[in-house]
Design a protein around this motif. Structure first.
Motif, PDB file in Angstrom:
ATOM      1  N   ALA A  29       5.350  -5.647   8.259  1.00  0.00           N
ATOM      2  CA  ALA A  29       5.949  -4.423   8.791  1.00  0.00           C
ATOM      3  C   ALA A  29       5.371  -3.192   8.113  1.00  0.00           C
ATOM      4  N   LEU A  30       5.081  -3.282   6.816  1.00  0.00           N
ATOM      5  CA  LEU A  30       4.448  -2.143   6.129  1.00  0.00           C
ATOM      6  C   LEU A  30       3.030  -1.914   6.646  1.00  0.00           C
ATOM      7  N   VAL A  31       2.307  -2.987   6.900  1.00  0.00           N
ATOM      8  CA  VAL A  31       0.962  -2.845   7.463  1.00  0.00           C
ATOM      9  C   VAL A  31       1.035  -2.240   8.859  1.00  0.00           C
ATOM     10  N   ALA A  32       1.981  -2.714   9.673  1.00  0.00           N
ATOM     11  CA  ALA A  32       2.128  -2.170  11.027  1.00  0.00           C
ATOM     12  C   ALA A  32       2.484  -0.692  11.004  1.00  0.00           C
ATOM     13  N   ALA A  33       3.149  -0.245   9.934  1.00  0.00           N
ATOM     14  CA  ALA A  33       3.544   1.157   9.816  1.00  0.00           C
ATOM     15  C   ALA A  33       2.457   2.028   9.191  1.00  0.00           C
ATOM     16  N   GLY A  34       1.310   1.424   8.848  1.00  0.00           N
ATOM     17  CA  GLY A  34       0.183   2.233   8.400  1.00  0.00           C
ATOM     18  C   GLY A  34      -0.199   2.122   6.944  1.00  0.00           C
ATOM     19  N   ALA A  35       0.204   1.053   6.249  1.00  0.00           N
ATOM     20  CA  ALA A  35      -0.092   0.950   4.821  1.00  0.00           C
ATOM     21  C   ALA A  35      -1.593   0.936   4.535  1.00  0.00           C
ATOM     22  N   VAL A  36      -2.372   0.244   5.349  1.00  0.00           N
ATOM     23  CA  VAL A  36      -3.812   0.172   5.111  1.00  0.00           C
ATOM     24  C   VAL A  36      -4.439   1.549   5.257  1.00  0.00           C
ATOM     25  N   GLU A  37      -4.056   2.254   6.301  1.00  0.00           N
ATOM     26  CA  GLU A  37      -4.614   3.586   6.545  1.00  0.00           C
ATOM     27  C   GLU A  37      -4.216   4.560   5.440  1.00  0.00           C
ATOM     28  N   ARG A  38      -2.994   4.466   4.965  1.00  0.00           N
ATOM     29  CA  ARG A  38      -2.545   5.362   3.894  1.00  0.00           C
ATOM     30  C   ARG A  38      -3.317   5.100   2.598  1.00  0.00           C
ATOM     31  N   LEU A  39      -3.574   3.845   2.310  1.00  0.00           N
ATOM     32  CA  LEU A  39      -4.305   3.532   1.086  1.00  0.00           C
ATOM     33  C   LEU A  39      -5.730   4.075   1.143  1.00  0.00           C
ATOM     34  N   GLY A  40      -6.290   4.122   2.334  1.00  0.00           N
ATOM     35  CA  GLY A  40      -7.646   4.632   2.478  1.00  0.00           C
ATOM     36  C   GLY A  40      -7.747   6.081   2.897  1.00  0.00           C
ATOM     37  N   ALA A  41      -6.607   6.782   2.951  1.00  0.00           N
ATOM     38  CA  ALA A  41      -6.595   8.137   3.508  1.00  0.00           C
ATOM     39  C   ALA A  41      -7.425   9.125   2.698  1.00  0.00           C
ATOM     40  N   ARG A  42      -7.614   8.875   1.412  1.00  0.00           N
ATOM     41  CA  ARG A  42      -8.372   9.799   0.565  1.00  0.00           C
ATOM     42  C   ARG A  42      -9.822   9.356   0.389  1.00  0.00           C
ATOM     43  N   GLY A  43     -10.276   8.528   1.277  1.00  0.00           N
ATOM     44  CA  GLY A  43     -11.675   8.131   1.257  1.00  0.00           C
ATOM     45  C   GLY A  43     -11.963   6.832   0.550  1.00  0.00           C
ATOM     46  N   THR A 259       2.080  -4.241  -7.035  1.00  0.00           N
ATOM     47  CA  THR A 259       2.809  -5.051  -6.073  1.00  0.00           C
ATOM     48  C   THR A 259       3.979  -4.243  -5.532  1.00  0.00           C
ATOM     49  N   ILE A 260       4.163  -4.245  -4.239  1.00  0.00           N
ATOM     50  CA  ILE A 260       5.362  -3.696  -3.609  1.00  0.00           C
ATOM     51  C   ILE A 260       6.028  -4.867  -2.910  1.00  0.00           C
ATOM     52  N   ALA A 261       7.273  -5.180  -3.324  1.00  0.00           N
ATOM     53  CA  ALA A 261       7.856  -6.466  -2.966  1.00  0.00           C
ATOM     54  C   ALA A 261       9.287  -6.362  -2.467  1.00  0.00           C
ATOM     55  N   SER A 262       9.684  -7.428  -1.783  1.00  0.00           N
ATOM     56  CA  SER A 262      11.092  -7.768  -1.508  1.00  0.00           C
ATOM     57  C   SER A 262      11.807  -6.798  -0.577  1.00  0.00           C
ATOM     58  N   TRP A 263      11.079  -6.268   0.396  1.00  0.00           N
ATOM     59  CA  TRP A 263      11.726  -5.440   1.426  1.00  0.00           C
ATOM     60  C   TRP A 263      11.999  -6.309   2.643  1.00  0.00           C
ATOM     61  N   ASP A 264      13.272  -6.367   3.021  1.00  0.00           N
ATOM     62  CA  ASP A 264      13.691  -7.069   4.231  1.00  0.00           C
ATOM     63  C   ASP A 264      13.950  -6.019   5.307  1.00  0.00           C
ATOM     64  N   PRO A 265      13.095  -5.920   6.318  1.00  0.00           N
ATOM     65  CA  PRO A 265      13.263  -4.871   7.328  1.00  0.00           C
ATOM     66  C   PRO A 265      14.608  -4.890   8.023  1.00  0.00           C
ATOM     67  N   THR A 266      15.261  -6.044   8.116  1.00  0.00           N
ATOM     68  CA  THR A 266      16.549  -6.106   8.815  1.00  0.00           C
ATOM     69  C   THR A 266      17.668  -5.424   8.022  1.00  0.00           C
ATOM     70  N   CYS A 267      17.450  -5.166   6.752  1.00  0.00           N
ATOM     71  CA  CYS A 267      18.462  -4.490   5.931  1.00  0.00           C
ATOM     72  C   CYS A 267      18.283  -2.980   5.905  1.00  0.00           C
ATOM     73  N   ASP A 268      17.159  -2.493   6.408  1.00  0.00           N
ATOM     74  CA  ASP A 268      16.826  -1.074   6.309  1.00  0.00           C
ATOM     75  C   ASP A 268      17.715  -0.237   7.217  1.00  0.00           C
ATOM     76  N   VAL A 269      17.741   1.066   6.936  1.00  0.00           N
ATOM     77  CA  VAL A 269      18.493   2.026   7.738  1.00  0.00           C
ATOM     78  C   VAL A 269      17.544   3.158   8.121  1.00  0.00           C
TER      79      VAL A 269
END
Length: 289
Positions: A29-43, A259-269
């Motif tokens: 879900a983080l990748v689908a929301a743009g994590a790869v693009e954000r990591l590379g946003a500064r070149g 590491t960014i860990a342990s996010w369950d998307p069903t618990c988010d608001v």
């Protein structure tokens, strides 16, 4: 930021041996929301990978599968020595594999670990009332339990206490508090951070380390932001407090991995915890020079 920074964004979509379920759904879900693009946003150059276990679906043994995931992560990190690993993980124990892989690639490098988590993850089979394997991840890193499984991870050696800090822990069991009080890993509590003690703790750790791994279980954040998972508890840090502490660490030591860990998307608001995780990716991209 220097464009010479090279990242390896690695998805590890497993929670207690189950792929893409509960916390294991968070990395994708983080990748689908743009994590790869954000990591590379500064070149930065970003290589994107995903850990997949070669096993049929069905019956799994939590500890055995958890250790297998750690081994796969260690192998991936060691196979990309020129890149800074940023790992999106279902479980916290993945960090053991990340740090082991770093050591396999560069044994002389002293990597400290800042373990941001609502919980201590310092239980052992003899102290845990739940038996939850991932609740023992930080203890396992320090060589306090599951020694034979840990030794099966390529590059693993126990993390010395002088290079280990629990940050923001606020939902600790009595055995974990006793360990911290009796000279285990350092504990930078929510109260310590708000009292301005961050610098002195980080200075002590930096004296024993050459680089730092930033581990963030997103439930270190207060539930007023949004619950990161079903284990989230009140009394945590605010997102800006987490980011400021990460920045303070990276002002003292270069980023070895994260590491960014342990996010369950069903618990988010309203995607608030998702966006909190993405803001951490942004910060790492900016500070990983």
């Amino acid at each position: 930021m220097s464009t010479s920074v090279r990242f390896r964004l690695l998805e590890v979509p497993y929670d207690s041996g189950h792929r893409d379920a509960r916390h294991g759904a968070g990395p994708g879900a983080l990748v689908a929301a743009g994590a790869v693009e954000r990591l590379g946003a500064r070149g930065a150059d970003v290589a994107h990978g995903r850990v997949e276990l070669d096993r049929p679906s069905g019956f799994t043994i939590e500890a055995a599968t958890g250790a297998e995931v750690m081994r796969r992560v260690a192998e991936d990190v060691a196979a990309h020595p020129g890149r800074v690993p940023v790992v999106l993980a279902g479980n916290c124990g993945v960090t053991l594999g990340v740090v082991a892989g770093l050591r396999a690639a560069a044994p002389e490098r002293r990597v400290a670990v800042l373990w941001f988590d609502a919980h201590g993850d310092l239980q052992s089979p003899s102290t845990s009332a739940s038996g939850f394997f991932d609740g023992m991840g930080f203890a396992m890193m320090g060589g306090r339990c599951w020694q034979t499984l840990a030794a099966s991870v390529p590059g693993f050696v126990p993390l010395p206490d002088e290079r280990a800090v629990l940050v923001g822990g606020h939902d600790l069991d009595a055995p974990e508090r006793a360990l911290l009080d009796e000279g285990g890993p350092a504990w930078l509590s929510v109260a310590d951070i708000r009292a301005g003690r961050t610098g002195e703790v980080l200075d002590r750790v930096a004296a024993y380390a050459d680089a730092v791994h930033i581990h963030v279980d997103l439930d270190v954040h207060d539930v007023s932001v949004a619950p990161a998972n079903s284990y989230a508890a009140p009394g945590g840090l605010l997102p800006e407090e987490v980011r400021e502490t990460v920045a303070a660490a990276l002002a003292r030591l270069p980023l070895a991995s994260a590491t960014i860990a342990s996010w369950d998307p069903t618990c988010d608001v309203e995607h608030r915890m998702r966006d909190t995780g993405l803001a951490l990716v942004d910060l790492l991209a900016r500070l990983a020079v």
